[in-house]
Design an enzyme around this catalytic site. Structure first.
Site, mmCIF file in Angstrom:
data_model
loop_
_atom_site.group_PDB
_atom_site.id
_atom_site.type_symbol
_atom_site.label_atom_id
_atom_site.label_comp_id
_atom_site.label_asym_id
_atom_site.label_seq_id
_atom_site.Cartn_x
_atom_site.Cartn_y
_atom_site.Cartn_z
ATOM 1 N N GLU A 163 1.176 -1.445 0.425
ATOM 2 C CA GLU A 163 -0.347 0.137 0.116
ATOM 3 C C GLU A 163 1.456 1.532 0.310
ATOM 4 O O GLU A 163 1.274 1.341 0.989
ATOM 5 C CB GLU A 163 -0.870 0.031 1.248
ATOM 6 C CG GLU A 163 -2.087 -0.883 1.022
ATOM 7 C CD GLU A 163 -3.419 -1.158 0.432
ATOM 8 O OE1 GLU A 163 -3.638 0.266 -0.739
ATOM 9 O OE2 GLU A 163 -3.717 -2.225 0.230
ATOM 10 N N CYS A 169 -2.409 9.597 1.801
ATOM 11 C CA CYS A 169 -1.674 9.070 0.927
ATOM 12 C C CYS A 169 -3.183 9.079 -0.254
ATOM 13 O O CYS A 169 -3.131 9.205 -1.177
ATOM 14 C CB CYS A 169 -2.169 7.146 1.505
ATOM 15 S SG CYS A 169 -2.958 6.571 2.016
HETATM 16 P P1 NDP Z 1 7.931 5.166 4.903
HETATM 17 O O1 NDP Z 1 7.666 4.370 3.436
HETATM 18 O O2 NDP Z 1 9.153 5.876 5.278
HETATM 19 O O3 NDP Z 1 8.435 3.823 6.257
HETATM 20 C C1 NDP Z 1 6.751 3.720 6.155
HETATM 21 C C2 NDP Z 1 7.152 2.038 7.072
HETATM 22 O O4 NDP Z 1 8.492 1.519 6.539
HETATM 23 C C3 NDP Z 1 7.488 2.906 8.341
HETATM 24 O O5 NDP Z 1 7.836 1.899 8.999
HETATM 25 C C4 NDP Z 1 9.186 2.893 8.334
HETATM 26 O O6 NDP Z 1 10.007 3.358 9.259
HETATM 27 C C5 NDP Z 1 9.127 1.097 7.270
HETATM 28 N N1 NDP Z 1 10.574 1.516 7.301
HETATM 29 C C6 NDP Z 1 11.656 2.183 7.102
HETATM 30 N N2 NDP Z 1 12.336 1.403 5.543
HETATM 31 C C7 NDP Z 1 12.614 0.428 6.201
HETATM 32 C C8 NDP Z 1 13.457 -0.816 5.598
HETATM 33 N N3 NDP Z 1 14.500 -1.167 4.910
HETATM 34 N N4 NDP Z 1 12.304 -2.002 5.652
HETATM 35 C C9 NDP Z 1 11.257 -2.163 6.061
HETATM 36 N N5 NDP Z 1 10.629 -1.511 6.392
HETATM 37 C C10 NDP Z 1 10.732 -0.200 6.308
HETATM 38 O O7 NDP Z 1 6.617 5.996 4.575
HETATM 39 P P2 NDP Z 1 6.415 6.586 5.780
HETATM 40 O O8 NDP Z 1 6.106 6.209 6.983
HETATM 41 O O9 NDP Z 1 6.661 8.758 5.740
HETATM 42 O O10 NDP Z 1 5.021 6.914 5.550
HETATM 43 C C11 NDP Z 1 4.259 8.335 4.077
HETATM 44 C C12 NDP Z 1 3.705 7.683 2.843
HETATM 45 O O11 NDP Z 1 3.104 6.598 3.266
HETATM 46 C C13 NDP Z 1 3.631 8.591 2.062
HETATM 47 O O12 NDP Z 1 4.242 7.470 0.905
HETATM 48 C C14 NDP Z 1 1.901 7.783 1.843
HETATM 49 O O13 NDP Z 1 1.741 8.368 0.941
HETATM 50 C C15 NDP Z 1 1.724 6.092 2.418
HETATM 51 N N6 NDP Z 1 1.105 5.683 2.737
HETATM 52 C C16 NDP Z 1 0.157 4.576 1.859
HETATM 53 C C17 NDP Z 1 -0.848 4.764 1.908
HETATM 54 C C18 NDP Z 1 -2.219 3.727 1.289
HETATM 55 O O14 NDP Z 1 -2.941 2.339 2.142
HETATM 56 N N7 NDP Z 1 -2.084 3.489 -0.283
HETATM 57 C C19 NDP Z 1 -2.093 5.209 3.447
HETATM 58 C C20 NDP Z 1 -0.908 5.708 3.806
HETATM 59 C C21 NDP Z 1 0.358 5.700 3.568
HETATM 60 P P3 NDP Z 1 10.044 3.973 10.084
HETATM 61 O O15 NDP Z 1 9.273 5.191 10.295
HETATM 62 O O16 NDP Z 1 10.366 4.142 11.694
HETATM 63 O O17 NDP Z 1 11.554 4.619 9.370
#
Ligand code: NDP
Length: 563
Positions: free
Chosen positions: A306, A340
């Site tokens: 997602e 999102c």
């Molecule tokens: P990120 O992609 O930066 O992070 C998402 C999650 O992945 C966080 O928990 C993060 O941890 C974790 N993460 C980071 N690096 C890794 C890795 N190498 N391996 C596994 N997990 C990892 O997104 P954001 O948190 O900044 O969220 C915003 C994004 O989410 C936007 O693009 C938004 O559009 C999308 N989104 C999509 C939705 C949907 O349903 N399609 C709904 C809501 C948001 P940590 O934060 O601890 O670094």
């Protein structure tokens, strides 16, 4: 906020039992951080940006935090209130050993959970719904503190969650229970059925922007389908993640291991991908999604993606412009644009463009960010996002766009003001990339055909909206939008309807949460046949007579040969 101490008591008792499941004594070094535990809040860290660049927030980051010591010796990080910089909670940075241990513990609980069946699971899920509903104000206050969004928006987010959990509990048996299938000519002596069985343990990685709605979209459906879940919230919203898991433990004390928490940064998420989970449900950016897929590929772990969006709203001839402007503002600017499925682009036909922009700008000028009760949205949850917003606005204006409301000057970490841009070329990053701020580009198009072509030219394809003179015309256009979800004459309504699937195409990812598709996403279909009586001639036997093949061949020619 209540942090369940009995939860950790139980967790401590379980440690000894699971020690033997892990490789040679890694536990001795790392288990004592007690996945998801909170230590009393300490002082904020220093003010320098952290190692991941965009991941500094207020005063400290996971990566820059000086490792401090929990009772077990692991490092911790602070989660901060984006409005004040105050520490909301301190959490362990769970390493790969703790993550693997947590998944193994969840696996042991998964069998109990699976064997409860649909009715038993629904009873516990409903107890969870009751727990969240009774404590809705407490959770909303925590969301306001840790994520920054207004209390009223937090209540709305939790309301959706309650609805989704209830729907998943109520409908799991209907969607996933055994279903008879017509066996066909060749197997007419058999009964045939399909049932959707749980996968085992599902890892859920969530973002910070909708810290309850987004992860529960996976958690609710994975649990209702009979799986245990290990949840890794964003490093920006771990206290909310812990609240959700603690509330589960309160509602279902005998099954607290069915939903567990691990906390930390990206490395903890990566460890979850490699921990032996049976599926990984990821919500976040497409960039991180690729890393998650790569890590999961090592173990052939299936993934649900997602990812982000750049949703468009099309305003067609004859649309109700007041309603369209109102929806564009809510879709684009609620939660400070950190949505999102938020609207980031508007395409208005030449017949309605000028009037639409006039109404839109009048309404936008009345909106403002802040932390008080009258604020329309809060400060950016992740202050480094302001750099992205500013870059996009500069790019738009540098390429000939014009800010009719707001502009780069309104961007600050304390709160980003509303911005409406017109005349922005389609190649500008303000049109092509996810901005995640309270900004809208409004582009005049000849007609709805051109609006659709421009909408569909983007790499993302998550949601979208169409405003048209009639429902029929709107649905006709919606069908041709390259997205997973489209609302006609409203915005984001699809997210309010638990029976509808939620997910995108292209850079927005694949797989679905919510609805029957969301339940099936966390299962494996199992086909079962049972012979009712033997046929005189068995075609799957070395004893079949040669004439049987001849009869079969003739029958096929008769039945299908004239097509
Ligand atoms: P990120 O992609 O930066 O992070 C998402 C999650 O992945 C966080 O928990 C993060 O941890 C974790 N993460 C980071 N690096 C890794 C890795 N190498 N391996 C596994 N997990 C990892 O997104 P954001 O948190 O900044 O969220 C915003 C994004 O989410 C936007 O693009 C938004 O559009 C999308 N989104 C999509 C939705 C949907 O349903 N399609 C709904 C809501 C948001 P940590 O934060 O601890 O670094």
């Amino acid at each position: 906020m209540v942090f369940g101490s009995s939860y950790f008591g139980t967790l401590g008792r379980c440690f000894g039992f699971f020690r033997g499941l892990l490789p040679a004594d890694p536990i001795g070094q790392s288990c004592p951080t007690a996945a998801g535990g909170v230590t009393p809040s300490g002082p904020p860290g220093d003010g320098e940006p952290g190692g991941r660049g965009r991941y500094h927030r207020g005063m400290s980051t996971v990566s820059q935090l000086q490792p401090s010591t929990t009772p077990g010796g692991g490092s911790t990080f602070d989660s901060l209130d984006p409005a004040t910089g105050e520490v909301v909670g301190t959490f362990p940075v769970d390493d790969d050993v703790v993550v693997r241990y947590t998944v193994q513990r969840a696996r042991a609980a998964a069998g109990w959970w699976r064997d409860l069946g649909f009715a038993g699971r629904a009873r516990h899920l409903n107890a969870y719904v009751g727990e969240i509903s009774r404590r809705i104000d407490e959770l909303a206050s925590l969301i306001h503190r840790e994520n920054g969004k207004p209390h009223a928006d937090a209540v709305l987010e939790i309301t959706l969650v309650i609805d989704h959990l209830s729907w998943a509990a109520r409908n799991a048996r209907r969607v996933l229970g055994p279903r008879r299938v017509f066996p066909g000519l060749l197997a007419m002596n058999n009964s045939a059925s399909v049932e959707y069985q749980p996968l085992g343990v599902v890892g859920v990685i969530g973002p910070w922007n909708y810290p309850v709605f987004t992860p529960i979209g996976s958690i609710a459906y994975a649990l209702a389908a009979g799986n245990a879940v290990v949840f890794k919230p964003s490093e920006f919203t771990p206290a909310i993640g812990k609240w959700l898991v603690d509330a589960w433990a309160s509602a279902v004390p005998e099954g607290w291991e069915v939903l567990q928490l691990v906390t930390g940064s990206g490395a903890t998420g990566a460890a979850l991908c490699r921990s032996g989970v049976d599926k990984l449900a990821f919500t976040g950016s497409a960039r991180t999604g690729r890393q998650v897929m790569a890590a999961c590929a090592e173990g052939l772990v299936p993934v649900l993606m997602e990812c982000g969006g750049k949703d468009a709203l099309i305003v067609d001839d004859g649309a109700d412009l007041e309603a369209a402007a109102d929806a564009a503002l809510w879709g684009g600017m609620s939660n400070g644009g950190q949505t999102c499925i938020g609207i980031e682009r508007v395409y208005a036909t030449e017949a309605v463009h000028d009037r639409f922009v006039s109404i839109l700008t009048d309404k936008a000028r009345g909106l403002h960010p802040g932390t008080g009760g009258d604020a329309d949205w809060g400060p950016p949850t992740m202050p480094s996002q302001t750099e992205v917003i500013r870059r996009h606005l500069d790019d738009a204006i540098g390429h000939g766009g014009r800010a009719v409301v707001g502009g780069p000057g309104t961007v600050s970490t304390g709160g980003v003001g509303p911005t409406i841009l017109v005349g922005v070329p389609e190649h500008s990053t303000a049109v092509t990339e996810e901005t995640f701020g309270p900004t809208l580009t409004v582009t005049q198009v000849r007609d709805a055909e051109e609006a659709l072509a421009k909408t569909n030219a983007g790499e993302y394809g998550l949601g979208g909206a169409v405003f048209a003179r009639s429902r029929a015309r709107g649905i006709e256009l919606a069908r041709r939008m390259r997205s997973g979800m489209t609302s006609v004459n409203s915005v984001v309504t699809f997210a309010f309807i638990p029976g509808l699937p939620f997910g995108g195409v292209g850079e927005s990812g694949f797989g679905r949460i919510h609805g029957p598709d969301g339940l099936r996403e966390f299962t494996r279909p199992h086909a079962i046949t049972a012979q009712r009586f033997p046929l005189p001639v068995n075609m799957t036997s070395f004893n079949r007579p040669a004439v049987a093949t001849e009869v079969l061949s003739r029958a096929m020619k008769l039945l299908h040969g004239r097509r």
